[in-house]
Each structure stands twice: as structure tokens, then as C-alpha cells.
Scaffold this motif. Sequence first.
Motif, PDB file in Angstrom:
ATOM      1  N   GLU A   1       0.820  -1.218   0.000  1.00 25.44           N
ATOM      2  CA  GLU A   1       0.000   0.000   0.000  1.00 25.44           C
ATOM      3  C   GLU A   1       0.850   1.262   0.000  1.00 25.44           C
ATOM      4  O   GLU A   1       0.324   2.373   0.049  1.00 25.44           O
ATOM      5  CB  GLU A   1      -0.927  -0.004   1.223  1.00 25.44           C
ATOM      6  N   GLY A   2       2.162   1.072  -0.026  1.00 24.98           N
ATOM      7  CA  GLY A   2       3.045   2.229  -0.092  1.00 24.98           C
ATOM      8  C   GLY A   2       3.293   2.926   1.226  1.00 24.98           C
ATOM      9  O   GLY A   2       3.819   4.046   1.264  1.00 24.98           O
ATOM     10  N   ARG A   3       2.942   2.283   2.331  1.00 20.12           N
ATOM     11  CA  ARG A   3       3.167   2.910   3.637  1.00 20.12           C
ATOM     12  C   ARG A   3       4.600   2.672   4.089  1.00 20.12           C
ATOM     13  O   ARG A   3       5.185   1.642   3.828  1.00 20.12           O
ATOM     14  CB  ARG A   3       2.200   2.329   4.677  1.00 20.12           C
ATOM     15  N   ARG A   4       5.154   3.653   4.787  1.00 21.80           N
ATOM     16  CA  ARG A   4       6.520   3.534   5.275  1.00 21.80           C
ATOM     17  C   ARG A   4       6.566   2.697   6.544  1.00 21.80           C
ATOM     18  O   ARG A   4       5.661   2.736   7.360  1.00 21.80           O
ATOM     19  CB  ARG A   4       7.103   4.916   5.569  1.00 21.80           C
ATOM     20  N   LEU A   5       7.662   1.981   6.703  1.00 21.90           N
ATOM     21  CA  LEU A   5       7.852   1.148   7.884  1.00 21.90           C
ATOM     22  C   LEU A   5       9.175   1.497   8.542  1.00 21.90           C
ATOM     23  O   LEU A   5      10.004   2.198   7.981  1.00 21.90           O
ATOM     24  CB  LEU A   5       7.860  -0.330   7.484  1.00 21.90           C
ATOM     25  N   GLY A   6       9.345   0.975   9.737  1.00 25.97           N
ATOM     26  CA  GLY A   6      10.619   1.175  10.427  1.00 25.97           C
ATOM     27  C   GLY A   6      10.600   2.359  11.357  1.00 25.97           C
ATOM     28  O   GLY A   6       9.556   2.936  11.672  1.00 25.97           O
ATOM     29  N   ARG A   7      11.788   2.756  11.805  1.00 24.88           N
ATOM     30  CA  ARG A   7      11.897   3.841  12.762  1.00 24.88           C
ATOM     31  C   ARG A   7      11.494   5.174  12.154  1.00 24.88           C
ATOM     32  O   ARG A   7      11.611   5.400  10.962  1.00 24.88           O
ATOM     33  CB  ARG A   7      13.341   3.958  13.258  1.00 24.88           C
ATOM     34  N   GLU A   8      11.043   6.045  13.004  1.00 24.24           N
ATOM     35  CA  GLU A   8      10.726   7.390  12.575  1.00 24.24           C
ATOM     36  C   GLU A   8      12.014   8.066  12.131  1.00 24.24           C
ATOM     37  O   GLU A   8      13.070   7.911  12.721  1.00 24.24           O
ATOM     38  CB  GLU A   8      10.108   8.170  13.746  1.00 24.24           C
ATOM     39  N   LYS A   9      11.917   8.838  11.046  1.00 20.96           N
ATOM     40  CA  LYS A   9      13.104   9.477  10.479  1.00 20.96           C
ATOM     41  C   LYS A   9      13.742  10.429  11.476  1.00 20.96           C
ATOM     42  O   LYS A   9      13.074  11.222  12.119  1.00 20.96           O
ATOM     43  CB  LYS A   9      12.700  10.237   9.217  1.00 20.96           C
ATOM     44  N   VAL A  10      15.088  10.345  11.588  1.00 26.50           N
ATOM     45  CA  VAL A  10      15.820  11.258  12.454  1.00 26.50           C
ATOM     46  C   VAL A  10      16.042  12.551  11.691  1.00 26.50           C
ATOM     47  O   VAL A  10      16.583  12.553  10.582  1.00 26.50           O
ATOM     48  CB  VAL A  10      17.177  10.652  12.872  1.00 26.50           C
ATOM     49  N   ILE A  11      15.621  13.647  12.270  1.00 31.52           N
ATOM     50  CA  ILE A  11      15.669  14.937  11.582  1.00 31.52           C
ATOM     51  C   ILE A  11      16.799  15.793  12.135  1.00 31.52           C
ATOM     52  O   ILE A  11      16.920  15.985  13.345  1.00 31.52           O
ATOM     53  CB  ILE A  11      14.321  15.677  11.734  1.00 31.52           C
ATOM     54  N   ASP A  12      17.633  16.307  11.228  1.00 35.11           N
ATOM     55  CA  ASP A  12      18.711  17.221  11.593  1.00 35.11           C
ATOM     56  C   ASP A  12      18.147  18.635  11.512  1.00 35.11           C
ATOM     57  O   ASP A  12      18.068  19.235  10.428  1.00 35.11           O
ATOM     58  CB  ASP A  12      19.885  17.038  10.628  1.00 35.11           C
ATOM     59  N   ASP A  13      17.723  19.158  12.659  1.00 37.30           N
ATOM     60  CA  ASP A  13      17.072  20.470  12.676  1.00 37.30           C
ATOM     61  C   ASP A  13      17.945  21.560  12.055  1.00 37.30           C
ATOM     62  O   ASP A  13      17.452  22.433  11.338  1.00 37.30           O
ATOM     63  CB  ASP A  13      16.712  20.857  14.115  1.00 37.30           C
ATOM     64  N   ARG A  14      19.228  21.515  12.338  1.00 37.64           N
ATOM     65  CA  ARG A  14      20.125  22.558  11.837  1.00 37.64           C
ATOM     66  C   ARG A  14      20.216  22.521  10.312  1.00 37.64           C
ATOM     67  O   ARG A  14      20.152  23.564   9.641  1.00 37.64           O
ATOM     68  CB  ARG A  14      21.505  22.403  12.459  1.00 37.64           C
ATOM     69  N   ALA A  15      20.348  21.310   9.766  1.00 37.19           N
ATOM     70  CA  ALA A  15      20.439  21.172   8.311  1.00 37.19           C
ATOM     71  C   ALA A  15      19.160  21.652   7.637  1.00 37.19           C
ATOM     72  O   ALA A  15      19.204  22.309   6.586  1.00 37.19           O
ATOM     73  CB  ALA A  15      20.722  19.717   7.943  1.00 37.19           C
ATOM     74  N   VAL A  16      18.025  21.328   8.241  1.00 33.74           N
ATOM     75  CA  VAL A  16      16.733  21.750   7.686  1.00 33.74           C
ATOM     76  C   VAL A  16      16.631  23.275   7.686  1.00 33.74           C
ATOM     77  O   VAL A  16      16.271  23.892   6.667  1.00 33.74           O
ATOM     78  CB  VAL A  16      15.570  21.139   8.504  1.00 33.74           C
ATOM     79  N   ALA A  17      16.949  23.884   8.811  1.00 28.93           N
ATOM     80  CA  ALA A  17      16.835  25.343   8.919  1.00 28.93           C
ATOM     81  C   ALA A  17      17.796  26.052   7.984  1.00 28.93           C
ATOM     82  O   ALA A  17      17.436  27.038   7.308  1.00 28.93           O
ATOM     83  CB  ALA A  17      17.094  25.768  10.356  1.00 28.93           C
TER      84      ALA A  17
END
Length: 200
Positions: free
Chosen positions: A139-155
Amino acid sequence: MGAIIGYVRVSTEEQQTGAQRHAIESRYKVDRWFSDDAVSGATKAARRGGFSSLMSYIREGDTLVVNAIDRLGRDTVDVLETVERLHAEGVAVVSIREGFELGTPVGKAMLTMLAAIAELERSNIKARQMAGILKARAEGRRLGREKVIDDRAVAEWRWTNNETITRTAQHFRISVPSVKRAWRRAREEGWLKTDASQAG
């Protein structure tokens, strides 16, 4: 000689433990009672108040008596683990209805059967989990751990490219709230070279 410990359990408030107590008392002189009233057998033994207290109280050489093995639980895996834990601590387990006593040949045979059933249940659980994973993938749903987000890189990416919050979320494949959190941290902690404040 160890103490005789009686354990009774009923699943609903309408049910009574009297019949179980009577069946046990007709065979044994109980030194201490423990009970769980209106507690489902599906609830793990360790999470039941009465049984948890029983485990804290019972000692090596004691005998735990139940009217039926399903009073210990309805999850075969949990019942097996409970019985094995008691056995490891030197506690005998007796079930009146099944004639189950761990220390006898018949009891050991029943324990072997219980282990086989528990293993079958474990296999069935794994099979259901795998079926769920395959269905989610299909069904195209993602599995596994929640993505680790690099806040600094995003900003910093948002600031460098003068992008909106929505576009930044799409670029990193994260949620809009995650971008907002990263942007807020960047401004609070002074990560950015200037106090830019693009509209989101």
C-alpha cells in the motif's frame, strides 16, 4: 514445608471467585490467598495487581494452587513463561481441573505440550506481523523507525534557498511541524547568519 498459596481470578465484576476458592479448599489448606477481580486473562500476569503481589510474596518450596490453568491467563505464551518462572524459583504449580503439577511426570508432559502450543502461537504472531508488513509495503506505507531529523540542516537549507516551510518539508520528506520546529530552534539558538524570517 512451604506454604500453600491460592490464586483466583475472574474476568468481570459480575463473576465471583467463591466457586474457585471452594474447589481449592476442598483439596488444600490454603495459607494465603491472592486474587484478581474483574481482570481479563488476556492481561499479562505481571500486570495484574493480585498476581504481582503473589510473585513478590511466594518463596522457594511454596505451592501455588489454581482451580484451572486458564486462571493464570489465556495467553499460552504468557502462561508458559509464568509457570517456568515459578519453577525456576522452586515453586510447585498445581491446577486442580487439569491435574497439572509441575513436579510430576504428567505435569512435565503437560508443560511440554504447553510449550509446543506456545511456540505455535509465537509462529502465528510472527506470520501475522509479516503479513501486515507486506500489506503495508504493497500500500506504499513507510515502515521502520521514525526518520531522524537534523534540525540545523533543515533550517540552514531553508534559509540558504529562501524557501517556504512547505517546500522545505517536501525537500526533506518530513512534516511541516518538523520544519517549523527546526526553524524555531535555529532562530532561538542563533544558527543562522542573519535573522531572516521567510513567510511559511
